[in-house]
Write a protein that holds these residues in place. Structure first.
Motif, PDB file in Angstrom:
ATOM      1  N   GLU A 134      15.375  53.436 -36.933  1.00  0.00           N
ATOM      2  CA  GLU A 134      16.507  53.454 -36.792  1.00  0.00           C
ATOM      3  C   GLU A 134      17.354  54.413 -35.919  1.00  0.00           C
ATOM      4  O   GLU A 134      16.953  55.591 -36.261  1.00  0.00           O
ATOM      5  CB  GLU A 134      17.168  53.385 -38.376  1.00  0.00           C
ATOM      6  N   TYR A 135      18.094  54.034 -34.942  1.00  0.00           N
ATOM      7  CA  TYR A 135      18.644  54.918 -34.135  1.00  0.00           C
ATOM      8  C   TYR A 135      20.160  54.721 -33.648  1.00  0.00           C
ATOM      9  O   TYR A 135      20.520  53.525 -34.012  1.00  0.00           O
ATOM     10  CB  TYR A 135      17.845  54.853 -32.740  1.00  0.00           C
ATOM     11  N   VAL A 136      20.672  55.507 -33.162  1.00  0.00           N
ATOM     12  CA  VAL A 136      22.153  55.485 -32.948  1.00  0.00           C
ATOM     13  C   VAL A 136      22.445  55.725 -31.299  1.00  0.00           C
ATOM     14  O   VAL A 136      22.000  56.611 -30.868  1.00  0.00           O
ATOM     15  CB  VAL A 136      22.942  56.429 -34.037  1.00  0.00           C
ATOM     16  N   ASP A 137      23.242  54.634 -30.982  1.00  0.00           N
ATOM     17  CA  ASP A 137      23.841  54.667 -29.611  1.00  0.00           C
ATOM     18  C   ASP A 137      25.204  55.806 -29.759  1.00  0.00           C
ATOM     19  O   ASP A 137      26.215  55.097 -30.325  1.00  0.00           O
ATOM     20  CB  ASP A 137      24.055  53.483 -28.886  1.00  0.00           C
ATOM     21  N   ALA A 138      24.971  56.775 -29.433  1.00  0.00           N
ATOM     22  CA  ALA A 138      26.304  57.711 -29.676  1.00  0.00           C
ATOM     23  C   ALA A 138      27.561  57.346 -29.030  1.00  0.00           C
ATOM     24  O   ALA A 138      28.759  57.785 -29.674  1.00  0.00           O
ATOM     25  CB  ALA A 138      25.998  59.125 -29.252  1.00  0.00           C
ATOM     26  N   THR A 139      27.770  56.527 -28.111  1.00  0.00           N
ATOM     27  CA  THR A 139      28.922  55.992 -27.579  1.00  0.00           C
ATOM     28  C   THR A 139      29.401  55.099 -28.429  1.00  0.00           C
ATOM     29  O   THR A 139      30.668  54.936 -28.717  1.00  0.00           O
ATOM     30  CB  THR A 139      28.447  54.898 -26.316  1.00  0.00           C
ATOM     31  N   THR A 140      28.630  54.515 -29.377  1.00  0.00           N
ATOM     32  CA  THR A 140      29.510  53.875 -30.706  1.00  0.00           C
ATOM     33  C   THR A 140      30.397  54.634 -31.802  1.00  0.00           C
ATOM     34  O   THR A 140      31.179  54.052 -32.489  1.00  0.00           O
ATOM     35  CB  THR A 140      28.317  53.094 -31.306  1.00  0.00           C
ATOM     36  N   LEU A 141      30.002  56.095 -31.461  1.00  0.00           N
ATOM     37  CA  LEU A 141      30.833  56.820 -32.368  1.00  0.00           C
ATOM     38  C   LEU A 141      31.926  57.329 -31.693  1.00  0.00           C
ATOM     39  O   LEU A 141      32.860  57.905 -32.387  1.00  0.00           O
ATOM     40  CB  LEU A 141      29.894  58.199 -32.823  1.00  0.00           C
ATOM     41  N   GLU A 142      32.408  56.940 -30.708  1.00  0.00           N
ATOM     42  CA  GLU A 142      33.785  57.311 -30.047  1.00  0.00           C
ATOM     43  C   GLU A 142      34.679  56.451 -30.181  1.00  0.00           C
ATOM     44  O   GLU A 142      34.538  55.240 -30.854  1.00  0.00           O
ATOM     45  CB  GLU A 142      33.352  57.143 -28.535  1.00  0.00           C
ATOM     46  N   THR A 143      35.860  56.900 -30.370  1.00  0.00           N
ATOM     47  CA  THR A 143      37.060  56.218 -30.776  1.00  0.00           C
ATOM     48  C   THR A 143      38.151  56.319 -29.536  1.00  0.00           C
ATOM     49  O   THR A 143      37.811  56.958 -28.675  1.00  0.00           O
ATOM     50  CB  THR A 143      37.941  56.681 -32.084  1.00  0.00           C
ATOM     51  N   PRO A 144      39.010  55.260 -29.315  1.00  0.00           N
ATOM     52  CA  PRO A 144      39.969  55.350 -28.067  1.00  0.00           C
ATOM     53  C   PRO A 144      40.759  56.528 -28.037  1.00  0.00           C
ATOM     54  O   PRO A 144      40.912  57.003 -26.886  1.00  0.00           O
ATOM     55  CB  PRO A 144      40.857  54.153 -28.540  1.00  0.00           C
TER      56      PRO A 144
END
Length: 171
Positions: A64-74
């Motif tokens: 189970e891994y995370v793409d850190a770009t999904t943690l960004e907000t506008p």
């Protein structure tokens, strides 16, 4: 039209790129797990690549891994709350920006963890400076070596169990 392909394309071959994992990597990760250390992999590389390597060396939760770009907000680079929640639930992160690496270290510290960080590139310097214990490779960037508290002159993370043993003996 200009730039259009002329004729039918035909596959001539393909190139396969494979990361060479050190033979001692799994043993070193195993040592730290046996010592009760939680191992997190936080990398700027593609999360699938990072997860594949993490799984091969025995990092828990690598599937189970995370793409850190999904943690960004506008409105911000990365939401501190999103990072804090993610680092609590997951161990493997890819596409992590240098500023986010520092945010990951801070989130772990705020959760009461003592954080050791290993890095070799300029992109690791912010997190290395923030960590409670920072380790750089001698072959890494000047910036990483200059901010790290410890530099592994043999460029081999497998030396870390000996370093930990020596530190415990000194204390």
């Amino acid at each position: 039209a200009d730039g259009a392909i002329v004729g039918a394309p035909a596959l001539l071959g393909f190139v396969c790129i494979h990361d060479q994992i050190r033979a001692t990597a799994a043993q070193t990760i195993g040592y730290f797990k046996d010592q009760g250390v939680t191992v997190n992999v936080i990398s700027g590389d593609d999360p699938r690549t990072v997860a594949g390597i993490a799984a091969q060396v025995g990092v828990d939760g690598a599937d189970e891994y995370v793409d850190a770009t999904t943690l960004e907000t506008p409105t911000t680079l990365a939401d501190d709350a999103a990072i804090a929640e993610a680092i609590e639930r997951y161990s493997v992160f890819g596409r992590v920006k240098p500023e986010q690496k520092k945010q990951f270290v801070i989130a772990l510290q705020e959760q009461g963890h003592v954080v050791a960080m290993t890095g070799d590139g300029v992109n690791d310097t912010l997190a290395l400076k923030q960590a409670d214990c920072s380790v750089a490779m001698a072959a890494g960037s000047d910036a990483a070596r200059n901010v790290a508290q410890l530099v592994l002159v043999d460029n081999d993370f497998a030396s870390m169990p000996k370093v930990v043993a020596e530190g415990r003996r000194s204390i």
